[in-house]
Write an enzyme that holds these catalytic residues in place. Structure first.
Site, PDB file in Angstrom:
ATOM      1  N   ASP A 185      12.749  68.248  50.357  1.00 15.92           N
ATOM      2  CA  ASP A 185      11.846  69.407  50.305  1.00 15.92           C
ATOM      3  C   ASP A 185      12.133  70.136  49.005  1.00 15.92           C
ATOM      4  O   ASP A 185      13.288  70.275  48.602  1.00 15.92           O
ATOM      5  CB  ASP A 185      11.975  70.302  51.536  1.00 15.92           C
ATOM      6  CG  ASP A 185      13.328  70.978  51.668  1.00 15.92           C
ATOM      7  OD1 ASP A 185      14.323  70.465  51.084  1.00 15.92           O
ATOM      8  OD2 ASP A 185      13.416  72.009  52.348  1.00 15.92           O
TER       9      ASP A 185
ATOM     10  N   TYR B 187      47.481  52.068  61.745  1.00 14.81           N
ATOM     11  CA  TYR B 187      46.619  51.419  62.729  1.00 14.81           C
ATOM     12  C   TYR B 187      47.180  50.035  63.058  1.00 14.81           C
ATOM     13  O   TYR B 187      47.958  49.476  62.269  1.00 14.81           O
ATOM     14  CB  TYR B 187      45.165  51.344  62.256  1.00 14.81           C
ATOM     15  CG  TYR B 187      44.911  50.472  61.047  1.00 14.81           C
ATOM     16  CD1 TYR B 187      44.734  49.098  61.172  1.00 14.81           C
ATOM     17  CD2 TYR B 187      44.814  51.028  59.774  1.00 14.81           C
ATOM     18  CE1 TYR B 187      44.486  48.297  60.074  1.00 14.81           C
ATOM     19  CE2 TYR B 187      44.565  50.235  58.656  1.00 14.81           C
ATOM     20  CZ  TYR B 187      44.407  48.861  58.824  1.00 14.81           C
ATOM     21  OH  TYR B 187      44.169  48.080  57.723  1.00 14.81           O
TER      22      TYR B 187
ATOM     23  N   HIS C 183      45.985  48.698  49.628  1.00 16.80           N
ATOM     24  CA  HIS C 183      46.306  49.297  50.937  1.00 16.80           C
ATOM     25  C   HIS C 183      47.168  48.276  51.679  1.00 16.80           C
ATOM     26  O   HIS C 183      46.859  47.086  51.676  1.00 16.80           O
ATOM     27  CB  HIS C 183      44.982  49.596  51.639  1.00 16.80           C
ATOM     28  CG  HIS C 183      45.010  49.598  53.132  1.00 16.80           C
ATOM     29  ND1 HIS C 183      45.831  50.427  53.847  1.00 16.80           N
ATOM     30  CD2 HIS C 183      44.302  48.894  54.043  1.00 16.80           C
ATOM     31  CE1 HIS C 183      45.604  50.208  55.145  1.00 16.80           C
ATOM     32  NE2 HIS C 183      44.699  49.283  55.279  1.00 16.80           N
TER      33      HIS C 183
HETATM   34  P1  FAD Z   1      34.098  41.495  49.115  1.00 16.52           P
HETATM   35  O1  FAD Z   1      34.498  40.833  50.348  1.00 16.52           O
HETATM   36  O2  FAD Z   1      35.175  41.832  48.156  1.00 16.52           O
HETATM   37  O3  FAD Z   1      33.037  40.573  48.436  1.00 16.52           O
HETATM   38  C1  FAD Z   1      32.606  40.754  47.113  1.00 16.52           C
HETATM   39  C2  FAD Z   1      32.448  39.388  46.518  1.00 16.52           C
HETATM   40  O4  FAD Z   1      31.850  39.514  45.224  1.00 16.52           O
HETATM   41  C3  FAD Z   1      33.778  38.692  46.321  1.00 16.52           C
HETATM   42  O5  FAD Z   1      33.799  37.538  47.081  1.00 16.52           O
HETATM   43  C4  FAD Z   1      33.847  38.443  44.836  1.00 16.52           C
HETATM   44  O6  FAD Z   1      34.454  37.237  44.508  1.00 16.52           O
HETATM   45  C5  FAD Z   1      32.378  38.485  44.437  1.00 16.52           C
HETATM   46  N1  FAD Z   1      32.204  38.838  43.032  1.00 16.52           N
HETATM   47  C6  FAD Z   1      32.712  39.910  42.391  1.00 16.52           C
HETATM   48  N2  FAD Z   1      32.366  39.895  41.099  1.00 16.52           N
HETATM   49  C7  FAD Z   1      31.599  38.794  40.924  1.00 16.52           C
HETATM   50  C8  FAD Z   1      30.946  38.248  39.807  1.00 16.52           C
HETATM   51  N3  FAD Z   1      31.005  38.796  38.589  1.00 16.52           N
HETATM   52  N4  FAD Z   1      30.252  37.111  39.975  1.00 16.52           N
HETATM   53  C9  FAD Z   1      30.168  36.494  41.186  1.00 16.52           C
HETATM   54  N5  FAD Z   1      30.791  36.972  42.271  1.00 16.52           N
HETATM   55  C10 FAD Z   1      31.492  38.118  42.149  1.00 16.52           C
HETATM   56  N6  FAD Z   1      37.359  47.327  56.700  1.00 16.52           N
HETATM   57  C11 FAD Z   1      37.076  47.546  57.983  1.00 16.52           C
HETATM   58  O7  FAD Z   1      35.942  47.838  58.315  1.00 16.52           O
HETATM   59  N7  FAD Z   1      38.037  47.459  58.938  1.00 16.52           N
HETATM   60  C12 FAD Z   1      39.316  47.150  58.616  1.00 16.52           C
HETATM   61  O8  FAD Z   1      40.171  47.066  59.483  1.00 16.52           O
HETATM   62  C13 FAD Z   1      39.635  46.927  57.272  1.00 16.52           C
HETATM   63  N8  FAD Z   1      40.899  46.668  56.935  1.00 16.52           N
HETATM   64  C14 FAD Z   1      41.187  46.403  55.644  1.00 16.52           C
HETATM   65  C15 FAD Z   1      42.488  46.086  55.323  1.00 16.52           C
HETATM   66  C16 FAD Z   1      42.827  45.768  54.043  1.00 16.52           C
HETATM   67  C17 FAD Z   1      44.222  45.421  53.721  1.00 16.52           C
HETATM   68  C18 FAD Z   1      41.833  45.821  53.046  1.00 16.52           C
HETATM   69  C19 FAD Z   1      42.157  45.501  51.645  1.00 16.52           C
HETATM   70  C20 FAD Z   1      40.534  46.163  53.354  1.00 16.52           C
HETATM   71  C21 FAD Z   1      40.198  46.458  54.655  1.00 16.52           C
HETATM   72  N9  FAD Z   1      38.902  46.808  55.010  1.00 16.52           N
HETATM   73  C22 FAD Z   1      38.604  47.022  56.320  1.00 16.52           C
HETATM   74  C23 FAD Z   1      37.845  46.949  54.022  1.00 16.52           C
HETATM   75  C24 FAD Z   1      36.967  45.728  53.956  1.00 16.52           C
HETATM   76  O9  FAD Z   1      37.758  44.588  53.896  1.00 16.52           O
HETATM   77  C25 FAD Z   1      36.041  45.743  52.756  1.00 16.52           C
HETATM   78  O10 FAD Z   1      35.492  46.996  52.595  1.00 16.52           O
HETATM   79  C26 FAD Z   1      34.925  44.720  52.898  1.00 16.52           C
HETATM   80  O11 FAD Z   1      35.444  43.470  53.174  1.00 16.52           O
HETATM   81  C27 FAD Z   1      34.112  44.645  51.627  1.00 16.52           C
HETATM   82  O12 FAD Z   1      33.160  43.632  51.738  1.00 16.52           O
HETATM   83  P2  FAD Z   1      32.249  43.240  50.486  1.00 16.52           P
HETATM   84  O13 FAD Z   1      31.390  42.117  50.903  1.00 16.52           O
HETATM   85  O14 FAD Z   1      31.620  44.450  49.961  1.00 16.52           O
HETATM   86  O15 FAD Z   1      33.285  42.829  49.354  1.00 16.52           O
END
Ligand code: FAD
Length: 830
Positions: free
Chosen positions: A552, A260, A222
Site C-alpha cells: 500500500d 539439539y 556449525h
Molecule cells: P546445498 O545442499 O548446499 O546445495 C547447493 C548445491 O549447489 C551444492 O550441491 C553445490 O555443489 C551446488 N553449487 C554451488 N555452486 C555451484 C556452481 N557454481 N555450479 C554448480 N553447482 C554449484 N537444516 C534443517 O532444516 N534441519 C537441520 O537439522 C539442519 N541441520 C544442519 C546441520 C548442519 C551441521 C548443517 C551444516 C546444516 C544443517 N541444516 C539443517 C541446514 C541445511 O542443511 C541447509 O540449509 C540445506 O541443506 C541447504 O540446501 P540447499 O539445497 O540450499 O544447499
C-alpha cells in the site's frame, strides 16, 4: 515452455525442478558442480531435524508444506520423513514461560502442539534427566527429513519426467544480453536459458557476483557430532533402514544450552549453536572433489573438539544415558545465515530471468521451492513470501561487513528467547536523520529498522507522565510486555491528541517517479485513479494479478510528470523500478525515472489540534482547511526553508508531513520546535505513533495484510476506485472478488478488562476453538484499552466476543466497529 537452468542439486534445487515439472514446465536443466549421488553441499550431511513452528507464519507454513511433501515421497516402503515428533524442553523458568508463547504461535499458524509436564517429557523421552526438565512443548507432526535421500528420489523422479541433470559441472559464469540472462557458462560450454535460478546454497554469494548481485548470506560452520553406540538404545535393529528412519525418539531441543538431538540407529546425533561463530568464504573451499563421500565434502570442515567441550558436558547432564559414550565422529558443517535469519527468494530489480532460492533450511526447502515455482508459473505464491524477498534489504544492509556481523549474531541468538521488540546493540547508527543530534538532546530512546535510528520515545517527556489525567494513566503491565516499553508513550499520545507533537518520519520510504511515462506506470500498478491534479495525495494499493495486496502506498502528485511515492519497503522500490523498466521497453519514448529519495530528504510529522497555530505564523502559504485541504500538498517556505507540506496523518490528527532536503533538516527541526514551544509542542516517538495508528485502524503492510489477502477482507476497499476506467494489475480479479462475501476479515478487537496486553501473533479463540490470529497490537491510550487487529472468520461479526491466548492465559476481547477513534474523520478535516 521457457528454458530453465537451476544451479545446484541440493534439497532446494531438486525440489524446485520437481515443483516446476508438476506445473508443466518441460525444459529444465539442473547443473551441479559435485557428483549427483552426493553433491557435497549442506544437504549431503544435513541431519534433517524439522521443527516447524516459528514466530513467523510464513516460515511455519513453508515448513508444514515441506513435511507434507516429504511424507509423500516414498520408495521401498520408506517415506522421506520420519514423523517422530518434536520435543522442546525447558530447564529454566524463563524457557518454560517462553514455550507457552511458542505454543501460541503453533495454534496461530495451525500446527498441532501440546505443552507437556516434566513427567510427560520423561515418559516420551526416558533418557532425559528428570531433575533438570521443567516441562516441554510437543509437536507430533515434527520429525526427521531424509534430505539426502529425498534429493536422490527427486532426481530420479524428475529425470524420468525429462529434467536433465549435469553432475560434475560447475557454473563459471552467467551470460546476459542487456538486462536479460541468456544462459550459464560451464567448462563444457554455454547452456542457453530464459530463466536461471541459483539454488547454490552457501555458494550463493559467488553465483550472485557473476551477475553483479549482492547476496546477503554468510556461510557459517556449525558443529554436529555423533556419539558411540548408546547402551540404552541397544537392541534395536535399524541397520537396514535409511538414515533418518533409524530413529524412534522425538527430535529434541535443549535451547537453554543451544543444543539439539536426534537418534541415528543406536547412536545419538548432537547439534550445537553455542560455539563461537565460524564464518567461511565459500570460494576458499576450493573445487568440489570428484569423489565426494560422507567424510570428504566441501561443506564438511574439520571438527574443532575444544569448541564442542561445553556441549558435551551439558549433553551428559541432560541425557545421563550418554555418560557411557564418547564422541565417535564430528564435523563443522557449513550452511547459510542472513542478516534477519530469513531465506533469500526472488529476483534482483535490474535483471530479468535471474532468481535465487538460497539460505534455505531443509525444514523450509519444499515450501520455498513451491513458492518460487508458483511465482514463475502464476506470478504469485499462495504463501506470502514478502519476508523472504531478496529485495527486502536496504543498500546499507548488503555489504559484507553488515552481513558478516548480523549473520554471526543470528547464529549466536538462534535459540535465545527474543522479545519481539528486541534491538541489536550493533551495528547501529548506520542511518540517522538530520534531526538525530536534537533527538539525542531530548533523550530519545532509539529503535532500529532498515539501518535507520528511529526515536521510540523521549526521556525528556518523563515528567508529563505525572500530569496525565486519570483516564490516561498507563496501566501496569506484565513483565514481558513491560520490556522495551515506557509509560512516557502514553504521555506522548496524550499530547498529540490534545496539543501537538512532532514525529520523525524520515525512515519511511520515499521514491520519486518522474518522466513522461510516470502517469502510465502508476496508473497501471495502482487501484486508484492517480490522474488527479498536481497537489493531490492518493492512498492506494499495489495488487497482484490475483487481486491480492502486494503493497500500500501514497501517491503524491507534485507536477504533471513528477510523483512522490510514500512506500513501506525496499521491495516496493524494486517492484516499481522493475515495472517502470518493463513499461519503458514497451513505449521507448516514454521514459520513467524511479529514484529513492529517502536518504536525501527528511520529514517531520506535525500533528495535533494545535498544529495550525504552530505553523500559521511561519508559513508562506495558506494552511487553513480551505487553503490546504486533507490529502493535498503544497510547496511552501517555513522560516526561509523550502518544504513540501503534505496534509495527511497516520495518527488521525490535524497536521502535515513536512518534508525538506536533508541539509535543511536540522534547521527545520529547530524552526518547528521553537515555533511550537509556546503552544506546548513536544517531540514524540514511534511507540505512541503505533498506538494512535491502531486507534485509527491504519493497516501496516506486511503485518496486518499481505499477499494472502484482498482489499475487501483486509478492510481497505476505500483504497480501490471502483470507477477507475483504466486497466490496472489485479482489476479483473477484483471485479470477481467484489461480489463475494469475504470468508475472513481483518478485525479490530479491544481487550475487555482494559489492561491485559498482547503483543502480536497470538491465537484468537471463538467459541473455544482457534479461529484466527492477532496481527499487530498496542495499548490504545485514547480509548483506554489494549487494541489488537486479528484475522477472523467472516462470520465473527462486530460485537462478537473472542479470547486471545497470551502465554497460555485467555484474555477476553470484543470485535469492534472501526475506527476506534474519530470514525467521522472530523479531527482530520477541520
Ligand atoms: P546445498 O545442499 O548446499 O546445495 C547447493 C548445491 O549447489 C551444492 O550441491 C553445490 O555443489 C551446488 N553449487 C554451488 N555452486 C555451484 C556452481 N557454481 N555450479 C554448480 N553447482 C554449484 N537444516 C534443517 O532444516 N534441519 C537441520 O537439522 C539442519 N541441520 C544442519 C546441520 C548442519 C551441521 C548443517 C551444516 C546444516 C544443517 N541444516 C539443517 C541446514 C541445511 O542443511 C541447509 O540449509 C540445506 O541443506 C541447504 O540446501 P540447499 O539445497 O540450499 O544447499
Amino acid at each position: 515452455s521457457q528454458r530453465v537452468v537451476i544451479i545446484g542439486a541440493g534439497i532446494v534445487g531438486t525440489n524446485l525442478a520437481d515443483e516446476l515439472v508438476s506445473r508443466g514446465w518441460n525444459d529444465i536443466t539442473v547443473v551441479e558442480q559435485g557428483p549427483l549421488h552426493m553433491p557435497g553441499g549442506s544437504t549431503s550431511h544435513a541431519p534433517g531435524l524439522v521443527f516447524q513452528t516459528s514466530p513467523s507464519k510464513t516460515m511455519t507454513h513453508l515448513a508444514r508444506y515441506t513435511v507434507e511433501k516429504l511424507l509423500s515421497i516414498e520408495k521401498d516402503g520408506h517415506k522421506c520423513f520420519n514423523q517422530v515428533g518434536g520435543l522442546e524442553v525447558a530447564t529454566t523458568p524463563a524457557r518454560l514461560e517462553d514455550l507457552k508463547r511458542k505454543h501460541g504461535y503453533a495454534s496461530s499458524w495451525g500446527i498441532d502442539a501440546r505443552l507437556v509436564s516434566a513427567e510427560e517429557c520423561f515418559k516420551m523421552y526416558p533418557h532425559l534427566n528428570n531433575e533438570m526438565v521443567l516441562g516441554g512443548l510437543h509437536i507430533p507432526t515434527d520429525g526427521l527429513a531424509l534430505a539426502a535421500r529425498a534429493t536422490q528420489l527427486l532426481i530420479e523422479r524428475t529425470s524420468k519426467a525429462g529434467v536433465r541433470y549435469l553432475g560434475h559441472t560447475p557454473v563459471t559464469g552467467i551470460e546476459r544480453d542487456g538486462r536479460r540472462v541468456t544462459g550459464v557458462n560451464t567448462p563444457g560450454g554455454t547452456i542457453p536459458a530464459d530463466i536461471v535460478v541459483s539454488c547454490a546454497g552457501f555458494w550463493g554469494v559467488e553465483l550472485g557476483a557473476m551477475v553483479g548481485v549482492d547476496i546477503p548470506l554468510l556461510p557459517l560452520a556449525h558443529q554436529y557430532a555423533k556419539t558411540t553406540a548408546v547402551p540404552a538404545l541397544a537392541g534395536r535393529d535399524t541397520n537396514s533402514l535409511p538414515n533418518g528412519m533409524n530413529a524412534a525418539l522425538p527430535i529434541l531441543r535443549h535451547q537453554d544450552k543451544r543444543l539439539y538431538y536426534r537418534e541415528h540407529g543406536g547412536q545419538y546425533g548432537i547439534g550445537y549453536y553455542g560455539h563461537r561463530p565460524m564464518p567461511v568464504v565459500a570460494s576458499s573451499l576450493g573445487l568440489t572433489p570428484k569423489d565426494v563421500d560422507e567424510q570428504n565434502m566441501p561443506s564438511r570442515l574439520e571438527f574443532t573438539t575444544e569448541d564442542f567441550d561445553p556441549a558435551w558436558k551439558e549433553t551428559q547432564k541432560l541425557l545421563p544415558a550418554l555418560q557411557d559414550t564418547e564422541i565417535a565422529d564430528g564435523f563443522n558443517g557449513v550452511f547459510s545465515f542472513t542478516p534477519d535469519g530469513g531465506p533469500l527468494l526472488g529476483q534482483p530489480s535490474h535483471l530479468d530471468g535471474f532468481y535465487v532460492a538460497e539460505a534455505v533450511w531443509v525444514t523450509h526447502s519444499a515450501g520455498v521451492a513451491r513458492a518460487l515455482a508458483q511465482i514463475l508459473t502464476t506470478g504469485r505464491s499462495e504463501i506470502d513470501v514478502s519476508e523472504c524477498e531478496l529485495s527486502r534489504f536496504e543498500e546499507v544492509q548488503l555489504n559484507r561487513d553488515y552481513v558478516t556481523e548480523t549473520g554471526q549474531q543470528n547464529f549466536v541468538e538462534i535459540y535465545d528467547i527474543l522479545h519481539p521488540l528486541q534491538q541489536r546493540a550493533s551495528p547501529r547508527n548506520l542511518r540517522v536523520s538530520p534531526f538525530n543530534a536534537r533527538q539525542r538532546e531530548l533523550g530519545a530512546v532509539f529503535f532500529e529498522t532498515g539501518g535507520w535510528e528511529r526515536p521510540w520515545w523521549y526521556e525528556a517527556n518523563k515528567d508529563l507522565v505525572k500530569s496525565l489525567p486519570p483516564s490516561w494513566k498507563p496501566v501496569d503491565r506484565d513483565a514481558w510486555s513491560a520490556q522495551l516499553h515506557s509509560p512516557i508513550s502514553a504521555a506522548e499520545a496524550w499530547k498529540t491528541r490534545n496539543v501537538v507533537s512532532m514525529f520523525d518520519m524520515t525512515a519511511f520510504h520515499r521514491f520519486e517517479v518522474s518522466g513522461p511515462g510516470a502517469v502510465g506506470v502508476l496508473q497501471r500498478l495502482t487501484t486508484s485513479d492517480i490522474t488527479t491534479k498536481p497537489g493531490t495525495v492518493t492512498y492506494t494499493l499495489l495488487l497482484n494479478d490475483h487481486g491480492n495486496i502486494r503493497g500500500d502506498i501514497f501517491v503524491q502528485r507534485l507536477e504533471d510528470d513528477v510523483f512522490q511515492i510514500g512506500a513501506n519497503t525496499a521491495t516496493d522500490l524494486a517492484y516499481l523500478t522493475r515495472e517502470a523498466q518493463v513499461q519503458e521497453q514497451k513505449s521507448p519514448g516514454k521514459w520513467i525515472q524511479v529514484r529513492d529519495i529517502t536518504g536525501s530528504t527528511c520529514c517531520i510529522g506535525l500533528w495535533g489540534p494545535r498544529a495550525r497555530d504552530v505553523i500559521g505564523g511561519i508559513s508562506t502559504v495558506d494552511v487553513s482547511n480551505k487553503g490546504l485541504p486533507y490529502f493535498n500538498l503544497k510547496k511552501a517556505i517555513l522560516a526561509g526553508i523550502p518544504v513540501t507540506m503534505i496534509r495527511k496523518s497516520y495518527v488521525g490528527e490535524l497536521g502535515w508531513e513536512i518534508q525538506t532536503s536533508a541539509e535543511n533538516g536540522q534547521r527545520l527541526w529547530d524552526t518547528i520546535y521553537q515555533a511550537g514551544k509556546p503552544h506546548g509542542l513536544i517531540a514524540a516517538g514511534r511507540s505512541a505513533f503505533n498506538s494512535m495508528r491502531l486507534e485509527k485502524g491504519y493497516r501496516t503492510y506486511g503485518m496486518d495484510m499481505t499477499t494472502e489477502h484482498n482489499p475487501f477482507e483486509a478492510g481497505v476497499p476505500y483504497a480501490v476506485d471502483a470507477n477507475k476506467k483504466d486497466d490496472f494489475v489485479g482489476k479483473a480479479a477484483l471485479q470477481r472478488l467484489s461480489g463475494q462475501v469475504p470468508s475472513r476479515r481483518l478485525r479490530a478487537l479491544t481487550v475487555d478488562d482494559g489492561r491485559s496486553m498482547i503483543l502480536g501473533k497470538e491465537p484468537v479463540f471463538y467459541n473455544d476453538k482457534v479461529a484466527g490470529y492477532v496481527t499487530t497490537a498496542a495499548f490504545g491510550y485514547t480509548i483506554g484499552k489494549p487494541i489488537a487487529y486479528a484475522w477472523l472468520p467472516g462470520g465473527v461479526s462486530e460485537g462478537g466476543s473472542v479470547e486471545i491466548e497470551y502465554f497460555g492465559k485467555r484474555i477476553k476481547a470484543t470485535v469492534e466497529v472501526e475506527s476506534l477513534y474519530d470514525p467521522g474523520m472530523n479531527r482530520l478535516n477541520q
